[in-house]
Design a protein around this motif. Structure first.
Motif, PDB file in Angstrom:
ATOM      1  N   SER A  33       0.550  -1.506   0.195  1.00  0.00           N
ATOM      2  CA  SER A  33       0.025  -0.079  -0.023  1.00  0.00           C
ATOM      3  C   SER A  33       0.893   1.308   0.087  1.00  0.00           C
ATOM      4  CB  SER A  33      -0.990   0.064   1.212  1.00  0.00           C
ATOM      5  OG  SER A  33      -1.741  -1.060   1.316  1.00  0.00           O
ATOM      6  N   TYR A  36       2.512   1.827  -3.218  1.00  0.00           N
ATOM      7  CA  TYR A  36       1.529   2.549  -4.244  1.00  0.00           C
ATOM      8  C   TYR A  36       1.205   3.803  -3.912  1.00  0.00           C
ATOM      9  CZ  TYR A  36      -2.431   3.035  -7.441  1.00  0.00           C
ATOM     10  OH  TYR A  36      -3.240   3.199  -8.411  1.00  0.00           O
ATOM     11  N   ARG A  40       1.853   7.208  -6.306  1.00  0.00           N
ATOM     12  CA  ARG A  40       0.809   8.117  -6.825  1.00  0.00           C
ATOM     13  C   ARG A  40       0.946   9.478  -6.291  1.00  0.00           C
ATOM     14  NH1 ARG A  40      -5.212   5.755  -6.457  1.00  0.00           N
ATOM     15  NH2 ARG A  40      -5.452   7.804  -6.407  1.00  0.00           N
ATOM     16  N   LEU A  52      -7.361   2.184   0.616  1.00  0.00           N
ATOM     17  CA  LEU A  52      -6.471   1.157   0.178  1.00  0.00           C
ATOM     18  C   LEU A  52      -5.913   0.373   1.487  1.00  0.00           C
ATOM     19  CD1 LEU A  52      -4.788  -0.023  -1.978  1.00  0.00           C
ATOM     20  CD2 LEU A  52      -2.974   1.878  -1.439  1.00  0.00           C
ATOM     21  N   PHE A 105      -8.802  -2.464  -6.102  1.00  0.00           N
ATOM     22  CA  PHE A 105      -7.898  -1.969  -6.814  1.00  0.00           C
ATOM     23  C   PHE A 105      -8.196  -1.345  -8.122  1.00  0.00           C
ATOM     24  CE2 PHE A 105      -5.213  -4.621  -4.197  1.00  0.00           C
ATOM     25  CZ  PHE A 105      -4.080  -3.831  -3.876  1.00  0.00           C
ATOM     26  N   VAL A 109      -6.851   2.370  -8.716  1.00  0.00           N
ATOM     27  CA  VAL A 109      -6.114   2.735 -10.048  1.00  0.00           C
ATOM     28  C   VAL A 109      -6.342   3.367 -10.946  1.00  0.00           C
ATOM     29  CG1 VAL A 109      -4.841   1.421 -11.840  1.00  0.00           C
ATOM     30  CG2 VAL A 109      -4.743   0.301  -9.644  1.00  0.00           C
ATOM     31  N   GLU A 121      -1.798   4.348 -15.697  1.00  0.00           N
ATOM     32  CA  GLU A 121      -2.186   4.024 -14.588  1.00  0.00           C
ATOM     33  C   GLU A 121      -1.947   2.553 -14.270  1.00  0.00           C
ATOM     34  OE1 GLU A 121      -6.232   6.907 -14.151  1.00  0.00           O
ATOM     35  OE2 GLU A 121      -6.257   4.880 -15.586  1.00  0.00           O
ATOM     36  N   MET A 125       0.492   0.791 -11.168  1.00  0.00           N
ATOM     37  CA  MET A 125      -0.048  -0.038 -10.161  1.00  0.00           C
ATOM     38  C   MET A 125       0.937  -1.289 -10.320  1.00  0.00           C
ATOM     39  SD  MET A 125      -3.609  -2.246  -9.685  1.00  0.00           S
ATOM     40  CE  MET A 125      -3.536  -2.972 -11.490  1.00  0.00           C
ATOM     41  N   ILE A 129       3.432  -1.884  -6.929  1.00  0.00           N
ATOM     42  CA  ILE A 129       2.784  -2.850  -5.987  1.00  0.00           C
ATOM     43  C   ILE A 129       3.592  -3.936  -6.008  1.00  0.00           C
ATOM     44  CG2 ILE A 129       0.914  -4.198  -5.223  1.00  0.00           C
ATOM     45  CD1 ILE A 129      -0.808  -1.747  -5.715  1.00  0.00           C
TER      46      ILE A 129
END
Length: 183
Positions: A33, A36, A40, A52, A105, A109, A121, A125, A129
């Motif tokens: 998490s 990610y 972002r 998340l 997800f 995403v 995107e 991800m 991740i």
């Protein structure tokens, strides 16, 4: 369980073992998490981050932790493969077994909330991740975009996840969803 599924699950395990110690722990799931969110540039105290984190905590509690056969608080590759083998026996159970996490997800995403996952995107991800190389992500994305729209809709995304966890087709592009496997 087939040899192909063993390869796919081992690749998934490799991406989930964030610290590389040979086990998936609650800390690894949390680190997925965090990676990610960092990729972002999402603040860790935001609504998205809380969503998340809660989803991944449920994933740990409901999916990964029950695979811990020896009760040591960590899941090795053998335990995880055995757990998947016992749980993921029939693709008809996708809606209750995998789809809730897949939906979470997908929504996270889909950064612009347009109901589609664009290539950038998707790459963000799976690279952040699962640690999948960006070039693998681009190749897999192109193969999964069945209608050539330049984006994956929810149905295409679900089909890819379903094929990864349940499928036995050695030529399915979803086999490489979490990085290229050597088939």
């Amino acid at each position: 369980m087939t040899a192909l599924q063993d390869l796919k699950y081992a690749q998934w395990f490799k991406g989930a073992d964030i610290d590389g110690d040979g086990f998936i722990t609650q800390r690894d799931v949390r680190a997925m998490s965090e990676r990610y969110l960092d990729a972002r540039n999402t603040p860790h105290d935001s609504t998205t981050a809380h969503r998340l984190t809660a989803g991944m905590e449920e994933f740990w509690i409901n999916v990964i932790a029950p695979m811990d056969q020896d009760g040591d608080g960590k899941v090795d590759l053998r335990e995880m493969t055995q757990g998947f083998k016992q749980a993921l026996t029939d693709p008809a159970h996708f809606p209750e077994q995998v789809e809730p996490v897949s939906n979470c997800f997908f929504d996270l995403v889909d950064l612009n909330a347009d109901g589609r996952i664009e290539q950038d995107e998707f790459q963000l991800m799976f690279h952040s991740i699962a640690g999948a190389p960006r070039e693998d992500c681009a190749h897999v994305f192109a193969a999964l975009d069945k209608d050539g729209s330049g984006a994956l809709d929810r149905a295409e995304f679900h089909q890819a996840v379903k094929e990864f966890f349940y499928g036995n087709d050695p030529d399915a592009p979803a086999n490489h969803l979490f990085g290229r496997i050597a088939a």
